[in-house]
Design an enzyme around this catalytic site. Structure first.
Site, PDB file in Angstrom:
ATOM      1  N   GLN A 120       0.832  -1.200   0.000  1.00 21.82           N
ATOM      2  CA  GLN A 120       0.000   0.000   0.000  1.00 21.82           C
ATOM      3  C   GLN A 120       0.870   1.255   0.000  1.00 21.82           C
ATOM      4  O   GLN A 120       2.087   1.181   0.176  1.00 21.82           O
ATOM      5  CB  GLN A 120      -0.912   0.003   1.230  1.00 21.82           C
ATOM      6  CG  GLN A 120      -0.173  -0.175   2.540  1.00 21.82           C
ATOM      7  CD  GLN A 120      -0.991  -0.853   3.620  1.00 21.82           C
ATOM      8  OE1 GLN A 120      -2.219  -0.873   3.584  1.00 21.82           O
ATOM      9  NE2 GLN A 120      -0.325  -1.406   4.616  1.00 21.82           N
ATOM     10  N   GLY A 162      -2.876 -11.956   7.904  1.00 24.79           N
ATOM     11  CA  GLY A 162      -3.749 -12.367   9.004  1.00 24.79           C
ATOM     12  C   GLY A 162      -4.662 -13.511   8.652  1.00 24.79           C
ATOM     13  O   GLY A 162      -4.913 -14.397   9.482  1.00 24.79           O
ATOM     14  N   ASP A 192      -8.135  -4.956  13.886  1.00 25.91           N
ATOM     15  CA  ASP A 192      -7.948  -3.523  13.683  1.00 25.91           C
ATOM     16  C   ASP A 192      -7.454  -3.336  12.258  1.00 25.91           C
ATOM     17  O   ASP A 192      -6.254  -3.233  12.004  1.00 25.91           O
ATOM     18  CB  ASP A 192      -6.938  -2.986  14.700  1.00 25.91           C
ATOM     19  CG  ASP A 192      -6.732  -1.485  14.582  1.00 25.91           C
ATOM     20  OD1 ASP A 192      -7.490  -0.839  13.837  1.00 25.91           O
ATOM     21  OD2 ASP A 192      -5.806  -0.969  15.238  1.00 25.91           O
ATOM     22  N   THR A 243      -7.834  -1.993   7.980  1.00 25.51           N
ATOM     23  CA  THR A 243      -8.247  -0.947   7.064  1.00 25.51           C
ATOM     24  C   THR A 243      -9.672  -1.244   6.604  1.00 25.51           C
ATOM     25  O   THR A 243     -10.282  -2.229   7.023  1.00 25.51           O
ATOM     26  CB  THR A 243      -7.304  -0.917   5.855  1.00 25.51           C
ATOM     27  OG1 THR A 243      -7.318  -2.209   5.221  1.00 25.51           O
ATOM     28  CG2 THR A 243      -5.884  -0.601   6.281  1.00 25.51           C
ATOM     29  N   ASP A 244     -10.221  -0.401   5.743  1.00 23.26           N
ATOM     30  CA  ASP A 244     -11.552  -0.646   5.197  1.00 23.26           C
ATOM     31  C   ASP A 244     -11.526  -1.875   4.289  1.00 23.26           C
ATOM     32  O   ASP A 244     -10.454  -2.329   3.880  1.00 23.26           O
ATOM     33  CB  ASP A 244     -12.038   0.581   4.418  1.00 23.26           C
ATOM     34  CG  ASP A 244     -12.350   1.751   5.341  1.00 23.26           C
ATOM     35  OD1 ASP A 244     -12.617   1.507   6.532  1.00 23.26           O
ATOM     36  OD2 ASP A 244     -12.302   2.907   4.870  1.00 23.26           O
ATOM     37  N   PRO A 267      -5.794  -4.883   0.586  1.00 20.57           N
ATOM     38  CA  PRO A 267      -5.327  -6.016   1.388  1.00 20.57           C
ATOM     39  C   PRO A 267      -6.223  -6.338   2.578  1.00 20.57           C
ATOM     40  O   PRO A 267      -6.137  -7.418   3.140  1.00 20.57           O
ATOM     41  CB  PRO A 267      -3.931  -5.561   1.857  1.00 20.57           C
ATOM     42  CG  PRO A 267      -3.935  -4.073   1.740  1.00 20.57           C
ATOM     43  CD  PRO A 267      -4.836  -3.761   0.584  1.00 20.57           C
TER      44      PRO A 267
END
Length: 299
Positions: free
Chosen positions: A31, A139, A156, A158-159, A163
């Site tokens: 990213q 993950g 926790d 990202t939107d 990824p």
């Protein structure tokens, strides 16, 4: 020199941060990473142009994602964090002396490196705490092969784009379910119901399809523009929405924690949903409109 950093909040809505200083800017294998300083929000981390954490108000999000499930559980010893590369969530979890291990799995080592260099105000204690274990890995893949059990799992992420998309799927939630202890609970970042209606509804539906008990709770954080931010939850036995107020107050008092957003009253109130949000929950999901207060807490 960058003077403004833009975030595309939703279709037709853009937020711009005035940039006092660029602390880090890089294209990682996963990213685009940008870390800036801003007058109002302090140090702000953006991934692919989307706000992840701001030092001025990070305590709101991190306290609610950590302490709602941890104080509801009451006896959590082993905690797994998926994502959370800024390590602010791990710092909040490690404030619980009863937690003996925090295992964190983060996809992007560059996020952890940048956070460790520039976000020490929110994560410095983590890296010297022997209870903290960090693994750089995917993950989804990690949880698929996991044979350990945890009391609390926190996602926790990202939107649900790029990824982070697979971290919102029913398949991923089923994999987490297999590594939870009998009273275990999962809590996840579930987006903004007003601006991300479809993503929010899909997330809570996926939780409901996997867990016997599920739903969401709300917080208000200035750097997450768009109204309420929701956190989803799921458990096969624990009702984190109905722990008695006096039980929560006792646990908080015994912990000795000095918290800035979370409290027993906020815990209870966070599960009261405006009708426009409640109607997006699947019918099978726990009724979130009015949190229950049993004489004996289900914790």
């Amino acid at each position: 020199m960058i003077k403004w950093a833009d975030e595309q909040i939703a279709r037709g809505i853009r937020l711009s941060y005035g940039v006092n200083r660029v602390l880090s800017q890089a294209s990682t294998p996963h990213q685009e990473l940008t870390l800036i300083e801003n007058d109002q929000f302090g140090r702000v981390l953006l991934l692919d142009g989307v706000t992840q954490v701001a030092t001025a108000d990070e305590f709101i999000y991190h306290e609610m994602l950590a302490h709602v499930p941890l104080f509801a559980h009451g006896e959590a010893r082993d905690v797994l964090i998926i994502g959370g590369g800024d390590c602010g969530l791990a710092e909040e979890v490690l404030r619980h002396e009863g937690v003996r291990r925090v295992f964190q799995v983060e996809l992007d080592a560059a996020v952890v490196d940048a956070a460790r260099r520039h976000l020490g105000a929110i994560n410095a204690p983590v890296f010297s705490d022997q209870r903290f274990h960090l693994k750089i890995d995917d993950g989804v893949r990690f949880v698929d092969g996991l044979d350990e059990r945890f009391d609390v799992v926190l996602v926790d992420s990202t939107d649900p784009i790029g990824p982070g998309a697979r971290l919102f799927s029913a398949e991923f939630y089923r994999a987490i379910q297999r590594c939870l202890r009998p009273r275990g609970v999962l809590a996840v970042q579930a987006g903004m119901p007003f601006l991300q209606r479809t993503g929010f509804a899909t997330t809570v539906a996926n939780l409901s399809s996997v867990f016997q008990r599920s739903g969401c709770y709300l917080l208000a954080s200035p750097s997450y523009v768009g109204g309420h931010l929701s956190l989803g939850w799921g458990s096969d036995s624990l009702r984190i929405d109905s722990v008695a107020l006096d039980v929560l107050e006792g646990r908080i008092a015994r912990s000795g924690l000095n918290l800035r957003y979370y409290s027993a009253a906020i815990h209870r109130a966070a599960f009261v949903l405006p009708p426009y949000i409640a109607q997006l929950l699947p019918s099978r999901s726990v009724d979130q409109s009015t949190p229950q207060a049993p004489a004996t807490a289900s914790a």
